[in-house]
Design an enzyme around this catalytic site. Structure first.
Site, PDB file in Angstrom:
ATOM      1  N   GLN A  45       0.799  -1.220   0.000  1.00  0.00           N
ATOM      2  CA  GLN A  45       0.000   0.000   0.000  1.00  0.00           C
ATOM      3  C   GLN A  45       0.834   1.274   0.000  1.00  0.00           C
ATOM      4  OE1 GLN A  45      -2.482  -1.896   3.297  1.00  0.00           O
ATOM      5  NE2 GLN A  45      -4.007  -0.618   2.292  1.00  0.00           N
ATOM      6  N   ARG A 100       4.189   0.910  12.409  1.00  0.00           N
ATOM      7  CA  ARG A 100       3.791  -0.441  12.018  1.00  0.00           C
ATOM      8  C   ARG A 100       3.826  -0.530  10.496  1.00  0.00           C
ATOM      9  NH1 ARG A 100      -1.572  -2.759  10.723  1.00  0.00           N
ATOM     10  NH2 ARG A 100      -1.427  -5.001  11.019  1.00  0.00           N
ATOM     11  N   HIS A 144       0.785  -9.301   4.935  1.00  0.00           N
ATOM     12  CA  HIS A 144      -0.351  -8.374   4.845  1.00  0.00           C
ATOM     13  C   HIS A 144      -0.972  -8.534   3.439  1.00  0.00           C
ATOM     14  CE1 HIS A 144      -2.063  -4.522   6.693  1.00  0.00           C
ATOM     15  NE2 HIS A 144      -2.683  -4.610   5.526  1.00  0.00           N
ATOM     16  N   ASN A 189      -1.701 -10.419   9.122  1.00  0.00           N
ATOM     17  CA  ASN A 189      -2.678  -9.363   9.340  1.00  0.00           C
ATOM     18  C   ASN A 189      -4.075  -9.849   8.947  1.00  0.00           C
ATOM     19  OD1 ASN A 189      -3.364  -6.393   9.706  1.00  0.00           O
ATOM     20  ND2 ASN A 189      -4.045  -6.705   7.590  1.00  0.00           N
ATOM     21  N   GLU A 190      -5.035  -9.671   9.842  1.00  0.00           N
ATOM     22  CA  GLU A 190      -6.451  -9.960   9.535  1.00  0.00           C
ATOM     23  C   GLU A 190      -6.662 -11.327   8.897  1.00  0.00           C
ATOM     24  OE1 GLU A 190      -8.218  -6.793   7.262  1.00  0.00           O
ATOM     25  OE2 GLU A 190      -7.997  -5.332   8.864  1.00  0.00           O
ATOM     26  N   ASN A 332      -7.649  -5.141  14.532  1.00  0.00           N
ATOM     27  CA  ASN A 332      -8.024  -4.026  13.667  1.00  0.00           C
ATOM     28  C   ASN A 332      -9.508  -3.807  13.873  1.00  0.00           C
ATOM     29  OD1 ASN A 332      -5.421  -4.282  12.793  1.00  0.00           O
ATOM     30  ND2 ASN A 332      -5.933  -4.926  10.705  1.00  0.00           N
ATOM     31  N   TYR A 334     -12.767  -1.265  13.017  1.00  0.00           N
ATOM     32  CA  TYR A 334     -13.380  -0.125  12.333  1.00  0.00           C
ATOM     33  C   TYR A 334     -14.894  -0.075  12.519  1.00  0.00           C
ATOM     34  CZ  TYR A 334      -8.984   0.185   9.683  1.00  0.00           C
ATOM     35  OH  TYR A 334      -7.665   0.305   9.309  1.00  0.00           O
ATOM     36  N   GLU A 400      -4.993  -1.298  14.050  1.00  0.00           N
ATOM     37  CA  GLU A 400      -5.615  -0.401  13.077  1.00  0.00           C
ATOM     38  C   GLU A 400      -6.921   0.125  13.632  1.00  0.00           C
ATOM     39  OE1 GLU A 400      -6.112  -1.904   9.093  1.00  0.00           O
ATOM     40  OE2 GLU A 400      -4.119  -2.817   9.075  1.00  0.00           O
ATOM     41  N   TRP A 443      -4.636   3.867  11.738  1.00  0.00           N
ATOM     42  CA  TRP A 443      -4.521   3.622  10.303  1.00  0.00           C
ATOM     43  C   TRP A 443      -5.013   4.866   9.613  1.00  0.00           C
ATOM     44  CZ3 TRP A 443      -2.265  -0.084   7.522  1.00  0.00           C
ATOM     45  CH2 TRP A 443      -2.508  -0.097   6.133  1.00  0.00           C
TER      46      TRP A 443
END
Ligand SMILES: *[C@@H]1O[C@H](CO)[C@@H](O)[C@H](O)[C@H]1NC(C)=O
Ligand SMILES: *[C@@H]1O[C@H](CO)[C@@H](O)[C@H](O)[C@H]1NC(C)=O
Ligand SMILES: *[C@@H]1O[C@H](CO)[C@@H](O)[C@H](O)[C@H]1NC(C)=O
Ligand SMILES: *[C@@H]1O[C@H](CO)[C@@H](O)[C@H](O)[C@H]1NC(C)=O
Length: 513
Positions: A45, A100, A144, A189-190, A332, A334, A400, A443
């Site tokens: 990213q 991170r 990731h 990640n996730e 994470n 949201y 995140e 994030w």
């Protein structure tokens, strides 16, 4: 065993939501002295240089190049590969304790396994040294989403158990090369999102799914079985890497290793018992699928019951290896979902994971663009409380959390300032009530290439001008606010005013009104 506790524990968890208050006036001194604050990105990213110095494509390159995110790609991204010194300087200006980031597997080992790419090692050594020399802790994620495409092509990546060995060898290289300086390692990640997004709905790489589930985009996959198989392999690969770290590196390097999961908060759509029970069941699926395995060594009973033979079983030995295989869990967070019981889904002949959950999920208002609506910061407090009450309060890093806005929105991102203020306040409330949260990363540090939205929307503290060939970074109001908070200024409910004052404190020549 605490697994599958009676459902009434849900009431304990939900009750306080109504009364939860959001702390708005606080300073970082209110947090424990070793609580760390940072911000994050991930390799694909932010780095760019996608075809440079020996890096080979990952499944994420393939995904963007197929036009899945409005034609945006990470070919150049924010070009952190070339601008890492400038970015570390911004981190110092901002006052971050920690950064991170993730390592691109195909930059380190272009063939997925075997020979190591010295130029790839050099980049991460430079970045890590730059961070350390400026007093910023590197918190590094090994995976990731960006699996080397070559492994996807060869054996289907995470669908195959062969991934366990290759991932462990890749981790071995990273621990060996960087572990003398990197003390915080996250394996994956996730993991739960990778399994569901990549193999059930197919909306993220590698876009596998099967009808009638998911998007019509998939050319291969099996939505009924693969999410469970992939989840299983992620957990086994993670446990294998942790075993390696503990055996070969930890005594000498004195670091910590964990895994990251995506954590929704869930609330029942109504106060009817069936929705309340369905909400608890949904959390056993979304979170318990991974976290029960990590904490208790097995999947939740309700998940095993509904998935039947579609979910692989742990052998005794595997269960022992997965159980407790973490020094911390990264989350994470949201979104909050409203949950409505839907028993019809369980009557389907062929079910996917989502049908197995047996509910309808509704994103609560304000979780998609535009996000000018008030954030639901108590939801993060609730997630932390859930880890405390259900899972024996393991060390947690919030890896995140952040607010999405259109990329071209104003640099005066007052909404994000309020978001950060409320969420950090909610973490403080949780910590004050005994949560073992150890750190918070917002994030994202820069406006990076977003997984589903490319460069159309952004979460960054720093705006990146994509029209400028130099990709110049500009601090948003939120960068000033965060910086003020990190440098110990009192944060009042009028965070915006404080942020504006704080502009003087940052090297403000870059700020454009
Ligand atoms: C998915 O796998 C299951 C179990 O092997 C099988 O019964 C089912 O037909 C497969 N579905 C598809 C779409 O291939
Ligand atoms: C459920 O009941 C609580 C307490 O009576 C109330 O505050 C809340 O608004 C209700 N929630 C819904 C979704 O009806
Ligand atoms: C931002 O971009 C969108 C979509 O390209 C456009 O419709 C909108 O007018 C832009 N807003 C600003 C403030 O430039
Ligand atoms: C605080 O912790 C106690 C003990 O775990 C719990 O019963 C209570 O619900 C928590 N309060 C909040 C607001 O989370």
């Amino acid at each position: 065993m605490a697994r599958d506790r009676p459902l009434f524990s849900l009431f304990l968890v939900l009750n306080f939501m109504v009364t939860a208050f959001s702390t708005l006036k606080f300073s970082r001194d209110d947090f424990p002295p070793d609580f760390i604050f940072g911000s994050g990105t991930s390799a694909y990213q932010v780095e760019g240089a996608a075809f440079q110095d020996g890096r080979t494509p990952s499944i994420w390159d393939t995904f963007t190049h197929a036009g899945n995110v409005h034609g945006d790609t990470g070919d150049i991204a924010c070009d952190e590969y070339h601008k890492y010194k400038e970015d570390v300087k911004l981190m110092v200006d901002t006052g971050l304790d920690a950064y991170r980031f993730s390592i691109s597997w195909s930059r380190i080992i272009p063939d997925g396994r075997g020979p190591v790419n010295p130029k790839g090692l050099a980049y991460y050594n430079n970045l890590i040294n730059e961070l350390i020399n400026h007093g910023i802790q590197p918190h590094v994620t090994l995976f990731h989403i960006d699996l080397p495409q070559v492994l996807e092509d060869e054996y289907g990546g995470w669908v195959s158990r062969r991934i366990v060995r290759d991932f462990t060898e890749y981790a071995d290289v990273c621990f060996g090369e960087f572990g003398d300086r990197v003390l915080y390692w996250t394996t994956v990640n996730e993991g739960n999102v990778i399994a569901l997004g990549g193999y059930d709905s197919g909306i993220i790489p590698p876009q596998r799914c099967s009808p009638p589930f998911g998007l019509n985009l998939c050319t291969k996959g099996n939505s009924s079985t693969e999410p469970y198989i992939v989840g299983h392999h992620i957990l086994l690969a993670h446990a294998s890497v942790v075993r390696l770290y503990k055996k070969k590196y930890q005594a000498k390097q004195q670091g910590f290793v964990g895994i990251n999961v995506f954590a929704y908060w869930l609330v029942p759509l109504t106060n009817m018992t069936e929705d309340i029970v369905a909400t608890e069941i949904a959390q056993r699926f979304f979170l318990g699928w991974f976290v029960d395995a990590l904490v208790f060594g097995d999947y939740p009973d309700i998940v095993k019951k509904r998935a039947g033979t579609r979910i692989p079983a742990f052998t005794k030995q595997e269960s022992k290896q997965v159980k407790g295989s973490f020094d911390f869990i990264g989350i994470n967070h949201y979104n909050t979902l409203s949950i409505k019981n839907n028993p019809e889904k369980l009557k389907m002949d062929h079910r996917d994971f989502n049908a197995d959950v047996g509910v309808d999920t509704i994103f609560m208002q304000g979780d998609s663009l535009p996000q000018q609506l008030p954030p639901r910061a108590w939801a993060l407090q609730a997630v932390l409380e859930y880890f405390k009450q259900f899972y024996g309060n393991p060390p947690i890093y919030i890896h995140e959390n952040g607010q999405q806005t259109p990329h071209n929105a104003s640099l005066d991102d007052l909404g994000r300032v309020k978001y950060l203020q409320e969420y950090i306040g909610s973490v403080l409330d949780a910590v004050r009530n005994g949560s073992n949260a150890r750190g918070y990363f917002t994030w994202s540090f820069l406006d990076v290439l977003e997984l589903l939205d490319g460069f159309r929307s952004s979460y960054g503290l720093y705006y990146v001008d994509l029209d400028d060939p130099d990709l110049k970074r500009y601090p948003k109001l939120s960068a000033y606010w965060y910086s003020g908070f990190l440098k110990g200024r009192n944060i009042t409910p009028d965070g915006a005013i404080d942020s504006k004052k704080n502009k003087i404190a940052l090297s403000s020549d870059q700020y454009i009104q």
